[in-house]
Design a protein around this motif. Structure first.
Motif, short mmCIF file in Angstrom:
data_model
loop_
_atom_site.label_atom_id
_atom_site.label_comp_id
_atom_site.label_asym_id
_atom_site.label_seq_id
_atom_site.Cartn_x
_atom_site.Cartn_y
_atom_site.Cartn_z
N ASP A 75 29.66 -11.55 21.05
CA ASP A 75 28.25 -11.96 21.52
C ASP A 75 28.00 -13.54 22.48
N ILE A 76 29.45 -13.58 23.61
CA ILE A 76 28.94 -14.34 25.04
C ILE A 76 29.55 -13.41 26.30
N GLY A 77 28.60 -14.04 27.33
CA GLY A 77 27.99 -12.84 28.37
C GLY A 77 29.52 -13.32 29.01
N VAL A 78 29.45 -12.36 29.54
CA VAL A 78 31.15 -12.49 30.67
C VAL A 78 31.24 -11.83 31.80
N TRP A 79 29.93 -11.23 32.51
CA TRP A 79 29.42 -10.59 33.56
C TRP A 79 27.46 -11.03 33.17
N THR A 80 26.79 -11.04 34.62
CA THR A 80 25.89 -10.37 34.64
C THR A 80 25.70 -10.11 36.26
N THR A 81 24.65 -9.18 36.52
CA THR A 81 24.88 -8.43 37.36
C THR A 81 24.59 -9.36 38.33
N PRO A 82 25.04 -9.63 39.00
CA PRO A 82 23.95 -10.37 40.84
C PRO A 82 22.91 -10.36 41.08
N ALA A 83 22.21 -11.54 41.01
CA ALA A 83 21.38 -10.99 41.55
C ALA A 83 20.80 -10.17 42.60
N LEU A 84 21.72 -10.95 43.91
CA LEU A 84 21.93 -10.17 45.19
C LEU A 84 23.30 -9.46 45.33
N SER A 85 23.04 -8.26 46.47
CA SER A 85 24.37 -7.81 46.98
C SER A 85 24.16 -7.03 48.01
N VAL A 86 25.03 -7.67 49.14
CA VAL A 86 25.85 -7.44 49.79
C VAL A 86 26.46 -6.18 50.35
N ALA A 87 25.91 -4.79 51.44
CA ALA A 87 27.21 -4.54 51.93
C ALA A 87 27.35 -4.11 53.42
N VAL A 88 28.03 -3.54 53.74
CA VAL A 88 28.24 -3.30 55.11
C VAL A 88 29.29 -2.14 55.32
N GLY A 89 28.81 -1.53 56.38
CA GLY A 89 29.36 -0.47 57.01
C GLY A 89 29.04 0.50 58.09
N THR A 90 29.89 1.25 58.14
CA THR A 90 30.19 1.38 59.56
C THR A 90 30.16 3.13 59.90
N GLY A 91 29.45 3.74 60.79
CA GLY A 91 29.39 5.18 60.87
C GLY A 91 29.21 5.63 62.55
N ILE A 92 29.38 7.60 62.19
CA ILE A 92 28.93 7.67 63.86
C ILE A 92 27.65 8.24 63.77
N GLN A 93 26.86 8.66 64.57
CA GLN A 93 25.74 9.47 64.31
C GLN A 93 25.74 10.59 65.40
N VAL A 94 25.97 11.64 64.92
CA VAL A 94 25.50 12.93 65.59
C VAL A 94 24.18 13.22 65.95
N VAL A 95 24.05 13.58 66.52
CA VAL A 95 22.56 14.70 67.03
C VAL A 95 23.03 15.38 67.82
N PHE A 96 22.38 16.63 67.33
CA PHE A 96 22.69 18.77 67.30
C PHE A 96 21.66 19.36 67.27
#
Length: 96
Positions: A75-96
């Motif tokens: 009955d004790i809150g131990v984790w709550t969804t964060p109000a904001l999350s941040v993610a960083v990513g990389t990739g390669i765009q291929v056009v064909f």
């Protein structure tokens, strides 16, 4: 997702939905729960064209949940969804 491009810069609006699952391990009264999860957010990125067909990309997302979940232990809150999350990513765009 809707995206907008200006030169090498890109911006996108994000939205999603799914389920968040929580499960207690090694506790006196373990529980398992599934709750709905939805979010809105934005993506900012850079696309660096190396040729007409190839462009490495770097982006960052900021996501805000529309639904928040709190996990409880005895009955004790131990984790709550964060109000904001941040993610960083990389990739390669291929056009064909």
């Amino acid at each position: 997702v809707p995206c907008f491009h200006s030169g090498i810069f890109a911006g996108c609006l994000l939205a999603g939905a799914g389920a968040l699952q929580g499960k207690g391990h090694d506790v006196a009264t373990p529980r398992h729960a599934t709750t709905p999860y939805s979010f809105v957010g934005v993506r900012a990125g850079v696309e660096i064209p190396l040729s007409r067909m190839l462009a490495p990309t770097v982006n960052a997302d900021a996501l805000a949940p529309l639904t928040r979940t709190t996990l409880f232990l005895n009955d004790i809150g131990v984790w709550t969804t964060p109000a904001l999350s941040v993610a960083v990513g990389t990739g390669i765009q291929v056009v064909f």
